[in-house]
Design a protein around this motif. Structure first.
Motif, PDB file in Angstrom:
ATOM      1  N   THR A 186       0.844  -1.190   0.000  1.00 42.50           N
ATOM      2  CA  THR A 186       0.000   0.000   0.000  1.00 42.50           C
ATOM      3  C   THR A 186       0.882   1.243   0.000  1.00 42.50           C
ATOM      4  N   THR A 187       0.281   2.417   0.004  1.00 45.36           N
ATOM      5  CA  THR A 187       1.032   3.672   0.003  1.00 45.36           C
ATOM      6  C   THR A 187       0.945   4.347   1.373  1.00 45.36           C
ATOM      7  N   PRO A 188       1.928   5.191   1.705  1.00 47.54           N
ATOM      8  CA  PRO A 188       1.842   5.958   2.955  1.00 47.54           C
ATOM      9  C   PRO A 188       0.627   6.886   2.924  1.00 47.54           C
ATOM     10  N   SER A 242      14.653  -0.826  -3.303  1.00 48.16           N
ATOM     11  CA  SER A 242      14.328  -0.073  -4.512  1.00 48.16           C
ATOM     12  C   SER A 242      13.969   1.378  -4.200  1.00 48.16           C
ATOM     13  N   ASN A 243      14.036   2.211  -5.229  1.00 49.65           N
ATOM     14  CA  ASN A 243      13.662   3.620  -5.143  1.00 49.65           C
ATOM     15  C   ASN A 243      12.160   3.730  -4.838  1.00 49.65           C
ATOM     16  N   PRO A 244      11.776   4.492  -3.813  1.00 50.60           N
ATOM     17  CA  PRO A 244      10.352   4.572  -3.466  1.00 50.60           C
ATOM     18  C   PRO A 244       9.551   5.588  -4.271  1.00 50.60           C
ATOM     19  N   LEU A 245      10.190   6.338  -5.182  1.00 51.18           N
ATOM     20  CA  LEU A 245       9.488   7.393  -5.901  1.00 51.18           C
ATOM     21  C   LEU A 245       9.653   7.254  -7.408  1.00 51.18           C
ATOM     22  N   ASP A 246       8.606   7.628  -8.138  1.00 51.68           N
ATOM     23  CA  ASP A 246       8.682   7.716  -9.590  1.00 51.68           C
ATOM     24  C   ASP A 246       9.558   8.900  -9.985  1.00 51.68           C
ATOM     25  N   ALA A 247       9.895   8.965 -11.271  1.00 50.51           N
ATOM     26  CA  ALA A 247      10.607  10.125 -11.797  1.00 50.51           C
ATOM     27  C   ALA A 247       9.716  11.366 -11.670  1.00 50.51           C
ATOM     28  N   LEU A 248      10.330  12.487 -11.319  1.00 52.74           N
ATOM     29  CA  LEU A 248       9.603  13.739 -11.137  1.00 52.74           C
ATOM     30  C   LEU A 248      10.216  14.825 -12.008  1.00 52.74           C
ATOM     31  N   THR A 249       9.366  15.657 -12.584  1.00 48.17           N
ATOM     32  CA  THR A 249       9.817  16.800 -13.364  1.00 48.17           C
ATOM     33  C   THR A 249       9.546  18.070 -12.574  1.00 48.17           C
ATOM     34  N   ILE A 250      10.585  18.854 -12.363  1.00 48.30           N
ATOM     35  CA  ILE A 250      10.451  20.091 -11.596  1.00 48.30           C
ATOM     36  C   ILE A 250      11.195  21.210 -12.315  1.00 48.30           C
ATOM     37  N   SER A 251      10.909  22.436 -11.933  1.00 46.35           N
ATOM     38  CA  SER A 251      11.682  23.578 -12.392  1.00 46.35           C
ATOM     39  C   SER A 251      12.917  23.705 -11.499  1.00 46.35           C
ATOM     40  N   SER A 252      14.092  23.642 -12.098  1.00 41.34           N
ATOM     41  CA  SER A 252      15.324  23.694 -11.307  1.00 41.34           C
ATOM     42  C   SER A 252      16.339  24.628 -11.954  1.00 41.34           C
ATOM     43  N   ASN A 257       2.902   9.655  -6.919  1.00 37.81           N
ATOM     44  CA  ASN A 257       4.330   9.464  -7.200  1.00 37.81           C
ATOM     45  C   ASN A 257       5.020   8.350  -6.422  1.00 37.81           C
ATOM     46  N   TYR A 258       4.348   7.780  -5.427  1.00 37.93           N
ATOM     47  CA  TYR A 258       4.987   6.747  -4.615  1.00 37.93           C
ATOM     48  C   TYR A 258       4.955   5.402  -5.328  1.00 37.93           C
ATOM     49  N   LYS A 259       6.068   4.669  -5.248  1.00 36.23           N
ATOM     50  CA  LYS A 259       6.145   3.310  -5.789  1.00 36.23           C
ATOM     51  C   LYS A 259       6.268   2.322  -4.631  1.00 36.23           C
ATOM     52  N   ASN A 260       5.613   1.185  -4.769  1.00 40.26           N
ATOM     53  CA  ASN A 260       5.744   0.155  -3.743  1.00 40.26           C
ATOM     54  C   ASN A 260       7.201  -0.282  -3.641  1.00 40.26           C
TER      55      ASN A 260
END
Length: 466
Positions: free
Chosen positions: A311-313, A360-370, A332-335
């Motif tokens: 499940t997700t947090p 494993s990485n708990p998050l999907d790829a994210l696109t942000i302004s950086s 955005n959370y991955k199991n």
């Protein structure tokens, strides 16, 4: 220029941009959703892999059915030395910082009760395990002279440095019972009680282009202080397929957290600069574990565990903040999956152990302004924002004096991720920037550094069998 950096972001990052502080998201996943897994030196040397082997109190960390495997009583205590180093790089410069903590990492005990009857039930065993670890984590990032902010008073400053600083600990106390049916089937159940303490800050320093003086800023709603307690339950089973092969399965409920929280706020229209107190309810993911073990002889054993969050947090919603966090996790959370391998070889009274674990990485790829190194801003996608995969290698030695034993272990955990900071919009509706007694920083974009995390941990266990 920081205040002129507004760039349209993708939908997947919109939740992230609003969801309070980066630290809140990171701690929700890294602390509250992952229980402490520091066991004895034997457990740590074998990569935390014992789900189908069992036999001691550390079974409560993976599969409580392992308590039923024990045929003699045992008590042990483990000293731990945890070393955590972060190296954060930005615009061609790097800062590295190491923390070292020594503590009582684990205490475990199993009491066996042999059933003197004709029944196929051979043992009913009771186990208690206490696991404790420091969660201190300091990430300091060097500045970038191209990231310049123009204040309303006509002065300008460039980014001098940034730091996320977390102090605290996480502990897990477990009690359980395991049963042995005809030395072929083992079942068990456990209750787990958690305690946590987090002191978290998010600060930035800017250097005046006019005077060269440094001015220090704190992110809105930081520093914050959290004291939490939680509980979960676990069920497990181990079965022998043959004298040499075992399989196991375990299920751990979500951890139900109750978190008391206080935080500093700034520039409020009514209260100005002050602090507030609140309570939060948090539910971590449900987790399942399957295991397999091969026991070639009394001299060699091998175990593999695979765990998966189901499940997700989730936070209980009291207002907009919890809704935004839940929307972010939903989007955005991955199991999280974890693979653990461990082996032990015995040569008379000597023990040689080794292990490997992958999370494993708990998050999907994210696109942000950086921000780019030249100070301009653009949309970028990150596959390892805030957290990433972790690899752990370990090995250990032990010596059995029959009634007494001593074990030692070394563990290395490594990870690489990108570290976002500095975003905080200040407008008529939102006060989320960085604040000093005299000025504020408002930024629509993130500065993002590259972080290498390396942990070198040492463990020493003394035990007594009875």
């Amino acid at each position: 220029m920081l205040k002129k950096s507004l760039v349209l972001m993708s939908i997947s990052a919109a939740f992230f941009a609003q969801a309070q502080d980066v630290s809140v998201i990171r701690n929700s996943i890294d602390v509250y959703s992952s229980s402490p897994n520091i066991g004895s030196a034997k457990f740590n040397a074998m990569g935390g892999s014992n789900g189908a082997l069992g036999g001691d109190a550390n079974s409560l960390l993976t599969n409580p059915a392992g308590l039923g495997v024990a045929i003699s009583g045992e008590i042990s205590g483990t000293l731990s030395i945890l070393s955590n180093k972060n190296t954060s790089s930005l615009a061609g410069s790097s800062f590295g910082y190491k923390t070292n903590k020594g503590d009582l990492g684990n205490v475990g005990a199993v009491m066996t009760f042999q059933l003197m009857t004709e029944s196929a039930w051979k043992f009913i065993n009771v186990g208690v395990n206490y696991s404790n670890q420091s969660i201190e984590n300091y990430i300091e990032t060097p500045g970038n002279s191209n990231l310049i902010y123009d204040f309303n008073n006509g002065n300008s400053s460039s980014l001098g440095r940034h730091a996320y600083d977390r102090y605290g600990y996480m502990s897990k106390t477990s009690v359980g019972v395991g049963a042995n049916y005809n030395h072929n089937l083992y079942i068990g159940a456990g209750l787990n009680f958690f305690n946590s303490s987090i002191d978290q800050s998010d600060t930035a320093a800017f250097t005046s282009l006019q005077t060269g003086a440094s001015e220090y800023f704190s992110k809105q709603n930081t520093p914050f202080y959290e004291r939490g307690n939680g509980f979960s339950a676990s069920l497990g089973v181990i079965g022998k397929l043959s004298p040499n092969f075992r399989v196991g399965a375990a299920l751990e409920t979500p951890t139900f957290w109750n978190i008391d929280r206080s935080y500093n706020f700034y520039n409020d229209a009514i209260y100005g600069d002050d602090y507030a107190i609140e309570n939060r309810k948090f539910t971590s993911p449900l987790k399942a574990t399957v295991s397999a073990a091969f026991i070639a002889s009394k001299s060699f054993s091998l175990n593999v565990d695979y765990s998966l969050g189901l499940t997700t947090p989730k936070y209980k919603v009291y207002g907009v903040a919890e809704t935004e966090l839940n929307d972010f996790f939903k989007e955005n959370y991955k199991n999280v999956s974890e693979l653990r391998l461990g082996a032990e070889y015995r040569l008379k009274q000597f023990r040689l152990r080794g292990g490997y674990a992958f999370t494993s990485n708990p998050l999907d790829a994210l696109t942000i302004s950086s921000f780019n190194n030249d100070g301009s801003a653009s949309d970028r996608s990150y596959s390892n924002l805030m957290l990433n995969n972790r690899n752990a290698l370990s090995f250990g030695l032990g010596y059995d004096f029959k009634s007494f034993y001593i074990d030692a272990a070394y563990q290395n955990i490594s990870s690489k991720y990108t570290n976002p900071f500095l975003r905080g919009v200040v407008n008529d509706n939102v006060e989320a920037g960085y604040y000093s007694p005299n000025n504020l920083i408002s930024s629509d974009s993130y500065a993002v550094s590259d972080v290498k995390n390396n942990r070198n941990n040492f463990f020493l266990t003394f035990g007594w069998k009875f």
